[in-house]
Design an enzyme around this catalytic site. Structure first.
Site, PDB file in Angstrom:
ATOM      1  N   HIS A 186     -12.358  -5.819  28.717  1.00 58.24           N
ATOM      2  CA  HIS A 186     -11.061  -5.163  28.551  1.00 58.24           C
ATOM      3  C   HIS A 186     -10.070  -5.766  29.541  1.00 58.24           C
ATOM      4  CE1 HIS A 186     -12.679  -1.193  26.610  1.00 58.24           C
ATOM      5  NE2 HIS A 186     -13.249  -2.271  26.105  1.00 58.24           N
TER       6      HIS A 186
ATOM      7  N   GLU B 166      -8.158  -4.529  31.817  1.00 56.30           N
ATOM      8  CA  GLU B 166      -8.251  -4.065  33.202  1.00 56.30           C
ATOM      9  C   GLU B 166      -9.442  -4.693  33.917  1.00 56.30           C
ATOM     10  OE1 GLU B 166      -6.449  -0.632  30.794  1.00 56.30           O
ATOM     11  OE2 GLU B 166      -7.972  -2.157  30.494  1.00 56.30           O
TER      12      GLU B 166
ATOM     13  N   CYS C 127      -9.187   3.230  29.390  1.00 55.87           N
ATOM     14  CA  CYS C 127     -10.311   3.900  28.737  1.00 55.87           C
ATOM     15  C   CYS C 127     -11.263   4.405  29.835  1.00 55.87           C
ATOM     16  CB  CYS C 127     -11.023   2.930  27.795  1.00 55.87           C
ATOM     17  SG  CYS C 127     -12.030   1.694  28.653  1.00 55.87           S
TER      18      CYS C 127
ATOM     19  N   CYS D  39     -12.767   1.490  31.977  1.00 55.57           N
ATOM     20  CA  CYS D  39     -11.772   0.847  32.847  1.00 55.57           C
ATOM     21  C   CYS D  39     -11.314   1.786  33.955  1.00 55.57           C
ATOM     22  CB  CYS D  39     -10.594   0.355  32.019  1.00 55.57           C
ATOM     23  SG  CYS D  39     -11.053  -0.998  30.921  1.00 55.57           S
TER      24      CYS D  39
END
Length: 157
Positions: A54, A56, A84, A87
């Protein structure tokens, strides 16, 4: 334009870039320290076949490498979308001083990135989860914890 706006725009631009070239979903992130971008990333789940890639996570890895540190103290995270659960956990482990985000988790859910099941699973008893979890060999595993705890040369984090 404020610094916050400038850095959020950079995160959104990364989200657009990654999405346009097909590496992953429309998510981007920059990590800032002392007014400078020290880490950046966009979603690379598709291009790397890595469900943890992801924006991040990619940005945290980049920033930590650039700082030569496993912590992001005194840093700020600018992400194009509310993090999320994975993250958010990673961000808390990295210990920045602030998180700024553009889209909300509800905005993400509307376009097919719905994390509500994960939030629900966290509060569900282990055997009742969609992917059941079982606690086994705790005594044996705990010996490793004890050995690390007693080690004089460990680096606490």
């Amino acid at each position: 334009m404020t610094n916050e706006e400038k850095f959020m725009k950079a995160a959104i631009t990364l989200a657009e870039t990654g999405s346009e070239i097909g590496e992953g979903g429309p998510f981007g992130c920059v990590i800032v320290k002392d007014g400078k971008i020290i880490g950046k990333g966009y979603n690379k789940v598709i291009s790397t076949n890595d469900p943890t890639a992801h924006a991040e996570i990619v940005a945290i890895r980049d920033a930590c490498k650039n700082l030569n540190s496993f912590q992001l103290e005194e840093c700020e995270v600018y992400t194009s979308c509310e993090p999320c659960p994975m993250c958010l956990g990673a961000i808390y482990w990295a210990r920045p001083k602030a998180i700024y985000f553009g889209n909300t988790k509800e905005d993400a859910a509307r376009i097919g990135f719905d994390d509500s099941m994960i939030y629900d699973e966290i509060c569900t008893d282990l055997p009742a989860r969609k992917i059941p979890a079982f606690n086994i060999f705790r005594k044996e595993a705990n010996a490793t914890f004890f050995n690390w705890y007693e080690k004089d040369s460990k680096k606490q984090y």
